[in-house]
Design a protein around this motif. Structure first.
Motif, PDB file in Angstrom:
ATOM      1  N   ASP A  46      15.509 -30.953  -5.769  1.00 34.16           N
ATOM      2  CA  ASP A  46      14.712 -31.932  -6.468  1.00 34.16           C
ATOM      3  C   ASP A  46      15.202 -32.309  -7.612  1.00 34.16           C
ATOM      4  O   ASP A  46      14.919 -32.243  -8.958  1.00 34.16           O
ATOM      5  N   ALA A  80       8.671 -31.203  -3.706  1.00 37.43           N
ATOM      6  CA  ALA A  80       9.722 -30.712  -3.042  1.00 37.43           C
ATOM      7  C   ALA A  80       9.108 -29.679  -1.839  1.00 37.43           C
ATOM      8  O   ALA A  80       9.714 -29.797  -0.641  1.00 37.43           O
ATOM      9  N   TYR A 306       7.275 -38.341  -2.258  1.00 35.03           N
ATOM     10  CA  TYR A 306       8.757 -38.183  -2.583  1.00 35.03           C
ATOM     11  C   TYR A 306       9.566 -39.284  -2.037  1.00 35.03           C
ATOM     12  O   TYR A 306       9.221 -40.014  -1.125  1.00 35.03           O
TER      13      TYR A 306
END
Length: 341
Positions: A46, A80, A306
């Motif tokens: 991450d 994550a 993400y």
């Protein structure tokens, strides 16, 4: 599920954990020799700024069971976890912290409950939090109580973290959720399915230090409550109604007193108290509204949870994610990459 032909993915979020990765790998691989099925260790980086990625690439080069999902920057642990669930290949996925506070030997119990009893989710329950500070134990207990009261249709088991086994059909259901504000403990509970808790004593962290402080934990708790409950909005409707009734009664009292006894010199203190109290109530209620509006703002923008930089796997790995771009590593490639850096 075939007891001899199942596949487990260990999902390991990593953020600046270079001190812990090798000891975690050694402990996990030693423990997982006891299971009869196959497994992979899927690290999710991450946005680490230390040597975490280089250490994981070395592990990938010598072990085809290790893989890395590398995010382009730090998006937070919940993002994550989302990335890991979407790229995990296992029949079941086990999120586990790299600091070894989640004991790997409990994985054996998780797998037994999953295979023998047919549970779709098997989670660990921390029965001993003596390594935490009294304040952290107090605030953690308060959070679970408040969350479960406010979200009566979504119940989070007290002292249950992310450490759990999740069956593939639960993962497929979770992966369908489009929301950007992710509170994974709540999402795990919201998905439903049959669940079973196994108590364990959580040891102290082996290496490094926690990346969470009280401010981050407070915001994390706030995200959880706002994501799964509209009760904070409803509470202020009730508070406003009660204050309106009290104000009406006080107004009747003032008018009656003035008509009967006449108008005395106005009281500065009582006026200021009323203004300050009602002003603070209004600011708090606006703040609650702002929390919900800000989450609407994030959802409406429809940005991804993400951004993926790459997936790294061993050149001998048989696991593939279809159209997802992957980088294959051999031991020679890992050594060359390290020398360049």
């Amino acid at each position: 599920m075939d007891r001899n032909n199942y596949f487990i993915t260990l999902l390991v979020p990593v953020y600046n954990e270079h001190e812990s990765i090798n000891s975690f790998y050694d402990e996990v691989t030693r423990t997982l020799h006891e299971i009869e099925g196959h497994y992979e260790i899927l690290f999710v980086n991450d946005g680490s700024k230390d040597d975490s990625v280089q250490i994981i690439k070395k592990l990938i080069a010598r072990d085809s069971r290790v893989a890395l999902v590398n995010l382009s920057r730090n998006f937070g642990k919940e993002a994550a976890m989302t990335a890991g669930l979407r790229h995990a290949s296992g029949d079941a996925v086990i999120p586990i912290d790299v600091d070894l506070q989640d004991p790997p030997e409990l994985i054996i119990e998780f797998v037994k409950a999953w295979l023998d009893k047919g549970y779709d989710m098997v989670y660990g329950i921390r029965v001993d939090r003596s390594q935490d500070t009294p304040l952290k134990r107090l605030t953690a207990g308060a959070f679970y109580r408040v969350f479960n009261v406010m979200t009566n249709k979504v119940h989070i088991p007290v002292n249950a973290g992310d450490f759990r086994l999740i069956d593939r059909r639960v993962i497929d259901a979770i992966n369908q959720l489009p929301e950007r504000n992710r509170f994974m403990k709540g999402i795990f509970a919201w998905a439903g399915f049959s669940s079973y808790g196994i108590p364990y004593e959580r040891p102290e962290r082996h290496e490094g230090s926690s990346k969470f402080n009280y401010w981050k934990l407070w915001n994390f708790a706030l995200d959880g409550i706002v994501s799964f409950s509209s009760m904070p909005l409803r509470i202020w409707s009730y508070i406003g109604g009660v204050l309106a009734v009290i104000a009406s009664c006080y107004m009747v009292y003032i008018i009656s007193k003035t008509l009967i006894l006449g108008n005395n010199v106005p009281g500065y203190a009582s006026t200021m108290c009323a203004i300050l109290f009602l002003g603070s109530v209004q600011l708090i209620s606006i703040g609650i509204l702002g929390e919900y509006v800000s989450r609407i703002f994030i959802e409406v923008k429809n940005r991804p949870v993400y951004i993926l930089e790459n997936i790294y796997r061993n050149s001998k790995s048989s696991v593939s994610h279809g159209e997802t771009k992957e980088v294959e590593l051999s031991e020679e490639a890992a050594d060359t990459n390290e020398s360049r850096q």
